[in-house]
Design an enzyme around this catalytic site. Structure first.
Site, short mmCIF file in Angstrom:
data_model
loop_
_atom_site.label_atom_id
_atom_site.label_comp_id
_atom_site.label_asym_id
_atom_site.label_seq_id
_atom_site.Cartn_x
_atom_site.Cartn_y
_atom_site.Cartn_z
N HIS A 19 78.91 -11.23 -55.83
CA HIS A 19 78.29 -11.83 -54.65
C HIS A 19 79.31 -12.63 -53.83
CE1 HIS A 19 74.16 -10.81 -55.82
NE2 HIS A 19 74.59 -11.00 -57.05
N ASP A 120 72.50 -14.33 -49.71
CA ASP A 120 72.46 -13.01 -50.30
C ASP A 120 71.10 -12.75 -50.92
OD1 ASP A 120 72.46 -14.20 -52.86
OD2 ASP A 120 74.64 -14.11 -53.01
N ASN A 370 80.76 -3.38 -54.81
CA ASN A 370 82.11 -3.81 -54.46
C ASN A 370 83.15 -2.83 -54.99
OD1 ASN A 370 81.35 -6.20 -53.15
ND2 ASN A 370 81.34 -7.36 -55.05
N SER A 371 83.01 -2.45 -56.25
CA SER A 371 83.96 -1.51 -56.84
C SER A 371 83.88 -0.15 -56.17
CB SER A 371 83.69 -1.37 -58.34
OG SER A 371 83.96 -2.57 -59.03
N GLU A 374 85.70 -0.37 -52.89
CA GLU A 374 87.15 -0.45 -53.09
C GLU A 374 87.72 0.92 -53.43
OE1 GLU A 374 87.58 -3.48 -56.02
OE2 GLU A 374 87.11 -5.11 -54.63
N ALA A 389 71.36 -3.26 -62.62
CA ALA A 389 71.07 -3.54 -61.20
C ALA A 389 70.90 -2.22 -60.45
CB ALA A 389 72.17 -4.42 -60.59
N GLU A 390 71.46 -2.13 -59.23
CA GLU A 390 71.26 -0.93 -58.42
C GLU A 390 72.36 0.10 -58.63
OE1 GLU A 390 74.37 -2.71 -55.73
OE2 GLU A 390 73.18 -3.22 -57.48
N GLN A 391 73.11 -0.03 -59.74
CA GLN A 391 74.27 0.84 -59.95
C GLN A 391 73.91 2.31 -60.12
OE1 GLN A 391 76.28 -1.14 -63.21
NE2 GLN A 391 76.55 -3.00 -62.01
#
Length: 483
Positions: A19, A120, A370-371, A374, A389-391
């Site tokens: 976050h 957030d 984030n990953s 990237e 989570a939302e992965q």
């Protein structure tokens, strides 16, 4: 309060690097490109005397030029309100709620009148503070627009009926059963109530910022703006402001790691990491090690101690001091047999810098957003290994819609991924068979359109311009009201 010459933006980041990093990207953009004053307030999971405790290995962000002010809010212990069975979403929500009086006091004591409040996903209860200070209020989704679409539709689900099929979102890609966020499966769990409350709170904001861009999710962003059914649920502007990622700082690699990477052929190294919170079981750690060794490919593996039955264990378990004997969790002789082809790094590594290096040709990732970003902005294809989570949604997006990833046949959260399958996925990514070649070409296209998002005609440039104009207008209103 004194009215500044430029708007003063207040950002509130929930605990965790996942976050904080996108909030810092947002702050940097608003300060460097629009001249705004920005203060980031950060909530932590444990007591800490300074901002450096928020970042691993003291890798702090550069604030020496006073681009923004980063303030760690004094620790508030909310553990008494948490039940033993409460999951991540509930625990974070309870933790954040305890900081509302603290942030109210901070806003009241500011020298410059705040103009905009951005929270957030877990800070939506703070939006009411914006009304007290006549501020614009936005919710920042540090994920993709598809996840936002799912979230705003959750209150429409029948709480009494357990969901057993795909979630259809009008005008958007449907969410398959295995990819739906966990709280939706269990309406009796507190996480469900928290998720619904967050979804309803988002509707009270003046708008939503999303860490994506137009060319990455054109169908979903169009539907959020134009689909009649979605607009009946959520009639607020959505601003794609991505990709916001941490800038590359080559000095973070260090001499030894940089030297090793420089010696490897282009696109030949697989980077393996499960983010700031992801953990594997002991059995899965062993299988992954064997898969890496059997592939005979070069690798960098960020290794954490295994935690059984808790894929997000690193978020809530202290791991300080556990890196000294990290190799005890690997198969006997693994380090010796792979000493020339691989690097095992305990706990944390400079991910952005590694992914930006030309020798890195693949990323075995938990698919935190984030990953994922990237990897995309550096043109690196992904082995998607979602954990929480939302992965799962992120993994589906990069595999099915973008064509830049592959996934195991069995979800890592539903079973152990075997060494043979791991070996096959690694070789497909690194050796560039027909599928691998297509994947690499596609991810380069995504990389190029990510760059275009920041050009004067790009969606991100336009979104930031609209947000900046809104803030400038609110500052004028505040001044007029004060006189």
């Amino acid at each position: 309060m004194i009215f500044p010459t430029k708007p003063h933006v207040v950002l509130l980041a929930s605990p965790g690097l996942g976050h904080l990093i996108p909030m810092i990207g947002l702050a940097t953009r608003l300060t460097k490109h629009h001249g705004f004053h920005v203060t980031i307030f950060v909530v932590t999971m444990e007591p800490g005397p300074n901002k450096h405790n928020l970042l691993p290995n003291n890798q702090s962000y550069n604030t020496s030029q006073d681009l923004y002010n980063l303030v760690v809010l004094p620790y508030v212990d909310s553990s008494a309100q948490m039940g033993l069975t409460d999951k991540i979403m509930t625990r974070l929500s309870i933790m954040m709620r305890g900081y509302i009086p603290t942030l109210r006091a901070e806003l009241g004591s500011m020298q410059h009148n705040p103009t905009l409040l951005v929270v957030d996903l877990f800070g939506t209860e703070f939006l009411s503070l914006a009304n007290e200070f006549n501020m614009i209020k936005y919710v920042y989704i540090p994920s993709n627009a598809w996840f936002l679409a799912e979230t705003i539709c959750v209150p429409l689900l029948d709480k009494q009926v357990k969901h057993e099929g795909p979630l259809n979102i009008s005008g958007c890609k449907r969410v398959e059963y295995d990819d739906i966020l966990d709280p939706v499966f269990d309406p009796g769990n507190r996480d469900y109530d928290v998720y619904v409350s967050i979804a309803l709170d988002i509707g009270t904001a003046d708008g939503v910022l999303v860490n994506t861009w137009e060319q990455l999710e054109p169908k979903t962003l169009f539907s959020l703006k134009n689909n009649n059914i979605l607009r009946e649920i959520f009639n607020k502007p959505v601003y794609p402001v991505g990709p916001l990622v941490r800038p590359v700082r080559p000095e973070c690699l260090g001499g030894e790691l940089l030297e090793w990477l420089d010696e490897q052929p282009k696109d030949s190294v697989l980077y393996v990491s499960f983010g700031s919170g992801g953990t594997l079981s002991s059995q899965q750690t062993i299988e992954l090690a064997w898969g890496l060794e059997m592939s005979q490919q070069r690798f960098i593996w960020v290794l954490r101690p295994p935690i059984e039955h808790d894929v997000a264990g690193a978020l809530f378990h202290a791991m300080d001091g556990q890196d000294k004997n990290i190799t005890q969790y690997l198969p006997p002789g693994f380090m010796t047999r792979t000493r020339n082809s691989g690097k095992v790094i305990p706990m944390w590594a400079p991910q952005t810098e590694i992914l930006a290096h030309s020798s890195v040709g693949g990323f075995l990732s938990h698919c935190g957003w984030n990953s994922t970003l990237e990897s995309l902005v550096n043109g690196v294809p992904i082995i998607a290994w979602p954990l929480y989570a939302e992965q799962n949604m992120n993994a589906a997006l990069v595999e099915e819609d973008l064509g830049v990833a592959i996934r195991p046949k069995v979800l890592p959260t539903k079973g152990v991924v075997g060494r043979e399958e791991i070996m096959e996925m690694i070789n497909k990514i690194i050796e560039e068979d027909d599928d691998g070649v297509k994947m690499r070409a596609r991810v380069k296209e995504v990389q190029e359109n990510a760059i275009k998002a920041y050009t004067i005609e790009g969606s991100t440039w336009k979104s930031f311009g609209q947000v900046a104009n809104n803030c400038e207008n609110r500052l004028k209103e505040q001044r007029a009201k004060a006189t």
